[in-house]
Scaffold this motif. Structure first.
Motif, PDB file in Angstrom:
ATOM      1  N   PRO A  17       0.774  -1.234  -0.014  1.00 33.49           N
ATOM      2  CA  PRO A  17       0.004  -0.048   0.029  1.00 33.49           C
ATOM      3  C   PRO A  17       0.905   1.303  -0.042  1.00 33.49           C
ATOM      4  O   PRO A  17       0.455   2.312  -0.610  1.00 33.49           O
ATOM      5  N   LEU A  18       2.103   1.298   0.864  1.00 33.55           N
ATOM      6  CA  LEU A  18       2.901   2.274   0.552  1.00 33.55           C
ATOM      7  C   LEU A  18       3.271   2.846  -0.662  1.00 33.55           C
ATOM      8  O   LEU A  18       3.341   3.751  -1.233  1.00 33.55           O
ATOM      9  N   GLY A  19       3.788   1.744  -1.365  1.00 34.11           N
ATOM     10  CA  GLY A  19       4.191   1.864  -2.897  1.00 34.11           C
ATOM     11  C   GLY A  19       3.115   2.353  -3.972  1.00 34.11           C
ATOM     12  O   GLY A  19       3.472   3.211  -4.659  1.00 34.11           O
ATOM     13  N   ILE A  20       1.907   1.905  -3.528  1.00 34.42           N
ATOM     14  CA  ILE A  20       0.685   2.392  -4.464  1.00 34.42           C
ATOM     15  C   ILE A  20       0.552   3.922  -4.035  1.00 34.42           C
ATOM     16  O   ILE A  20       0.456   4.658  -4.914  1.00 34.42           O
ATOM     17  N   ASN A  21       0.585   4.168  -2.741  1.00 33.67           N
ATOM     18  CA  ASN A  21       0.476   5.833  -2.468  1.00 33.67           C
ATOM     19  C   ASN A  21       1.552   6.555  -2.966  1.00 33.67           C
ATOM     20  O   ASN A  21       1.239   7.803  -3.533  1.00 33.67           O
ATOM     21  N   PHE A  22       2.901   6.018  -3.066  1.00 32.22           N
ATOM     22  CA  PHE A  22       3.962   6.659  -3.361  1.00 32.22           C
ATOM     23  C   PHE A  22       3.705   6.921  -4.834  1.00 32.22           C
ATOM     24  O   PHE A  22       4.277   8.154  -5.541  1.00 32.22           O
ATOM     25  N   GLY A  23       3.518   6.008  -5.577  1.00 30.70           N
ATOM     26  CA  GLY A  23       3.286   6.038  -7.295  1.00 30.70           C
ATOM     27  C   GLY A  23       2.152   6.959  -7.625  1.00 30.70           C
ATOM     28  O   GLY A  23       2.255   7.519  -8.809  1.00 30.70           O
ATOM     29  N   LYS A  24       1.018   7.117  -6.822  1.00 28.38           N
ATOM     30  CA  LYS A  24      -0.077   8.065  -7.100  1.00 28.38           C
ATOM     31  C   LYS A  24       0.322   9.612  -6.548  1.00 28.38           C
ATOM     32  O   LYS A  24      -0.674  10.465  -6.622  1.00 28.38           O
ATOM     33  N   ASP A  25       1.441   9.698  -5.888  1.00 27.85           N
ATOM     34  CA  ASP A  25       1.593  11.011  -5.188  1.00 27.85           C
ATOM     35  C   ASP A  25       0.740  11.513  -4.270  1.00 27.85           C
ATOM     36  O   ASP A  25       0.249  12.403  -4.195  1.00 27.85           O
ATOM     37  N   LEU A  26       0.286  10.413  -3.467  1.00 26.64           N
ATOM     38  CA  LEU A  26      -0.743  10.810  -2.282  1.00 26.64           C
ATOM     39  C   LEU A  26       0.045  10.638  -1.002  1.00 26.64           C
ATOM     40  O   LEU A  26       1.187   9.709  -1.013  1.00 26.64           O
ATOM     41  N   PRO A  27      -0.288  10.892   0.135  1.00 29.08           N
ATOM     42  CA  PRO A  27       0.058  10.886   1.418  1.00 29.08           C
ATOM     43  C   PRO A  27       0.395   9.165   1.726  1.00 29.08           C
ATOM     44  O   PRO A  27      -0.376   8.365   1.374  1.00 29.08           O
ATOM     45  N   LEU A  28       1.427   8.936   2.346  1.00 27.40           N
ATOM     46  CA  LEU A  28       2.008   7.428   2.216  1.00 27.40           C
ATOM     47  C   LEU A  28       0.716   6.733   3.018  1.00 27.40           C
ATOM     48  O   LEU A  28       0.566   5.434   2.730  1.00 27.40           O
ATOM     49  N   PHE A  29       0.323   7.118   4.010  1.00 21.05           N
ATOM     50  CA  PHE A  29      -0.371   6.291   5.099  1.00 21.05           C
ATOM     51  C   PHE A  29      -2.084   6.726   4.678  1.00 21.05           C
ATOM     52  O   PHE A  29      -2.956   6.470   5.559  1.00 21.05           O
ATOM     53  N   SER A  30      -2.250   7.138   3.467  1.00 25.35           N
ATOM     54  CA  SER A  30      -3.733   7.166   3.252  1.00 25.35           C
ATOM     55  C   SER A  30      -4.157   5.905   2.498  1.00 25.35           C
ATOM     56  O   SER A  30      -3.494   5.033   2.336  1.00 25.35           O
ATOM     57  N   ASN A  31      -5.581   5.812   2.094  1.00 25.33           N
ATOM     58  CA  ASN A  31      -6.252   4.597   1.647  1.00 25.33           C
ATOM     59  C   ASN A  31      -5.582   4.455   0.348  1.00 25.33           C
ATOM     60  O   ASN A  31      -6.267   5.323  -0.516  1.00 25.33           O
ATOM     61  N   PRO A  32      -5.002   3.471  -0.038  1.00 25.88           N
ATOM     62  CA  PRO A  32      -4.417   3.499  -1.320  1.00 25.88           C
ATOM     63  C   PRO A  32      -5.719   2.691  -2.327  1.00 25.88           C
ATOM     64  O   PRO A  32      -5.610   3.037  -3.587  1.00 25.88           O
ATOM     65  N   PHE A  33      -6.786   2.300  -1.832  1.00 26.15           N
ATOM     66  CA  PHE A  33      -7.819   2.112  -2.626  1.00 26.15           C
ATOM     67  C   PHE A  33      -9.106   2.766  -2.692  1.00 26.15           C
ATOM     68  O   PHE A  33     -10.204   2.509  -3.014  1.00 26.15           O
ATOM     69  N   ALA A  34      -8.558   4.200  -2.102  1.00 23.33           N
ATOM     70  CA  ALA A  34      -9.990   5.189  -2.155  1.00 23.33           C
ATOM     71  C   ALA A  34      -9.913   5.623  -3.610  1.00 23.33           C
ATOM     72  O   ALA A  34      -9.424   5.100  -4.801  1.00 23.33           O
ATOM     73  N   ALA A  35     -10.837   6.432  -3.913  1.00 25.08           N
ATOM     74  CA  ALA A  35     -11.257   7.038  -5.074  1.00 25.08           C
ATOM     75  C   ALA A  35     -10.196   7.615  -6.015  1.00 25.08           C
ATOM     76  O   ALA A  35      -9.183   8.050  -5.259  1.00 25.08           O
ATOM     77  N   LYS A  36     -10.038   7.274  -7.027  1.00 32.22           N
ATOM     78  CA  LYS A  36      -8.687   7.630  -7.905  1.00 32.22           C
ATOM     79  C   LYS A  36      -8.867   9.209  -7.968  1.00 32.22           C
ATOM     80  O   LYS A  36      -9.965   9.844  -8.243  1.00 32.22           O
ATOM     81  N   PRO A  37      -7.725   9.950  -8.031  1.00 33.71           N
ATOM     82  CA  PRO A  37      -7.563  11.294  -8.386  1.00 33.71           C
ATOM     83  C   PRO A  37      -7.818  11.320  -9.963  1.00 33.71           C
ATOM     84  O   PRO A  37      -7.502  10.566 -10.543  1.00 33.71           O
ATOM     85  N   ASP A  38      -8.525  12.575 -10.221  1.00 29.85           N
ATOM     86  CA  ASP A  38      -8.926  12.574 -11.646  1.00 29.85           C
ATOM     87  C   ASP A  38      -7.672  12.918 -12.407  1.00 29.85           C
ATOM     88  O   ASP A  38      -6.943  14.019 -12.330  1.00 29.85           O
ATOM     89  N   ILE A  39      -7.518  12.025 -13.537  1.00 24.22           N
ATOM     90  CA  ILE A  39      -6.171  12.131 -14.192  1.00 24.22           C
ATOM     91  C   ILE A  39      -6.284  13.266 -15.160  1.00 24.22           C
ATOM     92  O   ILE A  39      -5.004  13.935 -15.301  1.00 24.22           O
ATOM     93  N   THR A  40      -7.273  13.796 -15.607  1.00 21.77           N
ATOM     94  CA  THR A  40      -7.481  14.934 -16.432  1.00 21.77           C
ATOM     95  C   THR A  40      -6.766  16.147 -15.524  1.00 21.77           C
ATOM     96  O   THR A  40      -6.287  17.080 -16.070  1.00 21.77           O
ATOM     97  N   GLU A  41      -7.186  16.329 -14.333  1.00 22.55           N
ATOM     98  CA  GLU A  41      -6.782  17.443 -13.607  1.00 22.55           C
ATOM     99  C   GLU A  41      -5.403  17.122 -13.073  1.00 22.55           C
ATOM    100  O   GLU A  41      -4.773  18.390 -13.351  1.00 22.55           O
TER     101      GLU A  41
END
Length: 71
Positions: A17-41
């Motif tokens: 989960p830490l790797g998923i969050n790191f790849g998505k540029d999200l806080p490391l300890f957030s939920n990696p399976f939460a709603a996806k950030p909008d790619i277009t934004e």
């Protein structure tokens, strides 16, 4: 050997989960399976940043020439 495999499994459970969050540029300890950030934004934000940096670089590169022309 048993301790090694237990450590390997625990490491994978924690690192995945830490790797998923790191790849998505999200806080490391957030939920990696939460709603996806909008790619277009994200693309718009990065494009705007890149355009600003490019404009600054062009301005800096042409500044000596424009200074000479003004004199």
């Amino acid at each position: 050997m048993k301790k090694f495999f237990i450590g390997l499994v625990l490491g994978l459970i924690i690192a995945f989960p830490l790797g998923i969050n790191f790849g998505k540029d999200l806080p490391l300890f957030s939920n990696p399976f939460a709603a996806k950030p909008d790619i277009t934004e994200r693309v718009k934000e990065r494009t705007d940043e890149m355009l600003k940096e490019t404009k600054e670089a062009i301005h800096d590169a042409t500044k000596p020439t424009t200074d000479k022309l003004q004199k």
